[in-house]
Write an enzyme that holds these catalytic residues in place. Structure first.
Site, PDB file in Angstrom:
ATOM      1  N   HIS A   1      14.860  98.419 -21.859  1.00  0.00           N
ATOM      2  CA  HIS A   1      14.633  99.559 -22.765  1.00  0.00           C
ATOM      3  C   HIS A   1      13.985 100.701 -22.001  1.00  0.00           C
ATOM      4  O   HIS A   1      13.147 100.495 -21.124  1.00  0.00           O
ATOM      5  CB  HIS A   1      13.823  99.141 -23.995  1.00  0.00           C
ATOM      6  CG  HIS A   1      12.390  98.791 -23.770  1.00  0.00           C
ATOM      7  ND1 HIS A   1      11.383  99.728 -23.790  1.00  0.00           N
ATOM      8  CD2 HIS A   1      11.759  97.604 -23.545  1.00  0.00           C
ATOM      9  CE1 HIS A   1      10.212  99.129 -23.603  1.00  0.00           C
ATOM     10  NE2 HIS A   1      10.408  97.843 -23.447  1.00  0.00           N
TER      11      HIS A   1
ATOM     12  N   ASP B   1       5.829  99.345 -18.878  1.00  0.00           N
ATOM     13  CA  ASP B   1       6.627  98.875 -20.009  1.00  0.00           C
ATOM     14  C   ASP B   1       7.382 100.080 -20.575  1.00  0.00           C
ATOM     15  O   ASP B   1       6.845 100.818 -21.381  1.00  0.00           O
ATOM     16  CB  ASP B   1       5.695  98.266 -21.054  1.00  0.00           C
ATOM     17  CG  ASP B   1       6.427  97.765 -22.289  1.00  0.00           C
ATOM     18  OD1 ASP B   1       7.661  97.718 -22.265  1.00  0.00           O
ATOM     19  OD2 ASP B   1       5.741  97.444 -23.282  1.00  0.00           O
TER      20      ASP B   1
ATOM     21  N   GLU C   1      13.314 100.127 -28.504  1.00  0.00           N
ATOM     22  CA  GLU C   1      12.865  98.733 -28.429  1.00  0.00           C
ATOM     23  C   GLU C   1      11.485  98.587 -29.051  1.00  0.00           C
ATOM     24  O   GLU C   1      11.208  97.626 -29.754  1.00  0.00           O
ATOM     25  CB  GLU C   1      12.833  98.262 -26.962  1.00  0.00           C
ATOM     26  CG  GLU C   1      12.612  96.759 -26.793  1.00  0.00           C
ATOM     27  CD  GLU C   1      11.148  96.347 -26.668  1.00  0.00           C
ATOM     28  OE1 GLU C   1      10.872  95.135 -26.637  1.00  0.00           O
ATOM     29  OE2 GLU C   1      10.256  97.226 -26.615  1.00  0.00           O
ATOM     30  N   GLU C   2      10.633  99.562 -28.774  1.00  0.00           N
ATOM     31  CA  GLU C   2       9.224  99.461 -29.178  1.00  0.00           C
ATOM     32  C   GLU C   2       9.032  99.549 -30.694  1.00  0.00           C
ATOM     33  O   GLU C   2       7.961  99.279 -31.205  1.00  0.00           O
ATOM     34  CB  GLU C   2       8.391 100.552 -28.485  1.00  0.00           C
ATOM     35  CG  GLU C   2       8.347 100.439 -26.957  1.00  0.00           C
ATOM     36  CD  GLU C   2       7.531  99.258 -26.454  1.00  0.00           C
ATOM     37  OE1 GLU C   2       7.011  98.481 -27.280  1.00  0.00           O
ATOM     38  OE2 GLU C   2       7.423  99.105 -25.220  1.00  0.00           O
TER      39      GLU C   2
ATOM     40  N   ASP D   1      12.336  93.156 -18.869  1.00  0.00           N
ATOM     41  CA  ASP D   1      11.194  93.809 -19.512  1.00  0.00           C
ATOM     42  C   ASP D   1       9.921  93.311 -18.832  1.00  0.00           C
ATOM     43  O   ASP D   1       9.967  92.382 -18.021  1.00  0.00           O
ATOM     44  CB  ASP D   1      11.169  93.458 -21.009  1.00  0.00           C
ATOM     45  CG  ASP D   1      10.486  94.523 -21.866  1.00  0.00           C
ATOM     46  OD1 ASP D   1       9.574  95.207 -21.364  1.00  0.00           O
ATOM     47  OD2 ASP D   1      10.853  94.651 -23.048  1.00  0.00           O
TER      48      ASP D   1
ATOM     49  N   HIS E   1       0.669  98.143 -22.974  1.00  0.00           N
ATOM     50  CA  HIS E   1       0.491  99.098 -24.086  1.00  0.00           C
ATOM     51  C   HIS E   1      -0.824  99.862 -24.037  1.00  0.00           C
ATOM     52  O   HIS E   1      -1.166 100.562 -24.985  1.00  0.00           O
ATOM     53  CB  HIS E   1       0.683  98.430 -25.459  1.00  0.00           C
ATOM     54  CG  HIS E   1       2.119  98.145 -25.767  1.00  0.00           C
ATOM     55  ND1 HIS E   1       2.581  97.863 -27.037  1.00  0.00           N
ATOM     56  CD2 HIS E   1       3.218  98.114 -24.968  1.00  0.00           C
ATOM     57  CE1 HIS E   1       3.889  97.666 -26.992  1.00  0.00           C
ATOM     58  NE2 HIS E   1       4.290  97.798 -25.746  1.00  0.00           N
TER      59      HIS E   1
HETATM   60 ZN   LIG Z   1       8.836  96.457 -23.249  1.00  0.00          ZN
END
Ligand SMILES: [Zn+2]
Length: 333
Positions: free
Chosen positions: A62, A166, A197-198, A220, A307
């Site tokens: 992603h 990410d 994706e998130e 990922d 994140h």
């Molecule tokens: Zn990811």
């Protein structure tokens, strides 16, 4: 291009969930010289094909990142924002952010807020505007913003600190594998740089439906179990190689694909470790239930502080992931 340079290039492009146009343009330009076909589907997934006569293999990484979206512009020029993906306000405050048009700001908690239980509603974005009118000259409701933090690596260390490893590091992994593929490949290869994706693996769903692959590999980042006080939500460690996904909360990987990846790693001397993620999912979750089902696995880059505004990975692990992508791409399936 070197991995670190690729990560820096991808990170300077805007691409929160649903607003991936800028990062997609950068990836498209980098991938085009190595592709037989490039297409963009309705949702915005970039699909790069390298034609072959064998089984169809879909590699998906992603390209969207987590971010913020402006919901209110207040009288005094402060903004209120909503979240795109898994943003934790506690981790995000006092971090510079930037909009697609270059406007920058800082997310700040209200003074009365309980920091331990901080909610996004108790934070505001200060873009230096003195009034609502001034703020409206700079941004509109619906504009998106991302973390504006630095990419750095200390000399002699393979560990890179960067926002949005990410999943820009996996986009870099796919691009570097694509660059190194021989002219003629036995398998019919699709490299999908997916959107959204998130916010729930949305792009991978349409990409996989459209490609209709025989095999799917999601690339990922994955959580680690190697920092002080680790909560053991992941099983991997930085510097121990590419992580072969066995399971996360979105997928139980197809056993023969897991075995194939581990065999290939052994055959090509690629360091690998097993990846089980107790929480969180990847595009593999959407791919494996497509149509009548797709034989699906995952190749993961171990990553610390996922994140948060600065994540950390080991470049040697990312290189191992690219080697494993390359091996699977050319394997007899
Ligand atoms: Zn990811």
């Amino acid at each position: 291009m070197e991995l670190l340079e690729l990560i820096e290039t991808l990170n300077s492009a805007h691409g929160p969930s649903g607003d991936e146009g800028s990062v997609r343009a950068v990836i498209e330009k980098l991938a085009a010289p190595y592709a037989d076909e490039v297409s963009i589907d309705t949702l915005g997934n970039l699909i790069v094909r390298k034609k072959g006569s064998g089984p169809k293999v879909l590699f998906a990484a992603h390209m969207d990142s987590i971010g913020f979206i402006v919901t209110h512009i207040e009288e005094k020029g402060f903004l209120r924002v909503g979240r795109l993906g898994g943003i934790s306000p506690k981790e995000a405050v006092y971090t510079p952010v930037r909009f697609k048009n270059g406007v920058r700001g800082l997310l700040v908690p209200e003074e009365k807020a309980d920091f331990g239980k901080l909610k996004l509603d108790e934070c505001f974005l200060d873009i230096g505007a003195r009034s609502e009118e001034e703020a409206k000259q700079l941004v509109r409701v619906g504009d998106t913003a991302v973390y504006d933090t630095a990419v750095f690596a200390n000399e002699g260390s393979g560990q890179v600190f960067s926002p949005y490893l990410d999943n820009r590091i996996s986009c870099a992994v796919l691009l570097s594998a694509l660059e190194r593929l021989p002219r003629d490949c036995p398998n019919d290869l699709y490299f999908a740089f997916t959107v959204q994706e998130e916010v729930g693996l949305r792009g991978a769903r349409t990409a996989a439906f459209g490609v209709d692959p025989d095999y799917g590999i999601a690339v990922d980042v994955t959580d680690v179990d190697d920092t002080p006080g680790s909560e053991k939500s992941g099983t991997t460690q930085l510097g121990k190689g590419a992580a072969v996904k066995v399971m996360d909360s979105s997928v139980i990987c197809y056993p023969a694909v897991v075995a194939k990846l581990e065999d290939l790693a052994q055959k090509h001397n690629i360091p690998v470790q097993r990846d089980i993620l107790r929480g969180g999912g990847t595009d593999a979750g959407a791919i494996h239930t497509t149509r009548m089902g797709v034989r699906t696995g995952g190749i993961s880059v171990p990553c610390r502080y996922i994140h948060t505004p600065n994540e950390a990975s080991d470049l040697a692990d990312a290189r191992a992931c690219a080697d494993l992508v390359l091996a699977f791409a050319q394997a007899e399936l």
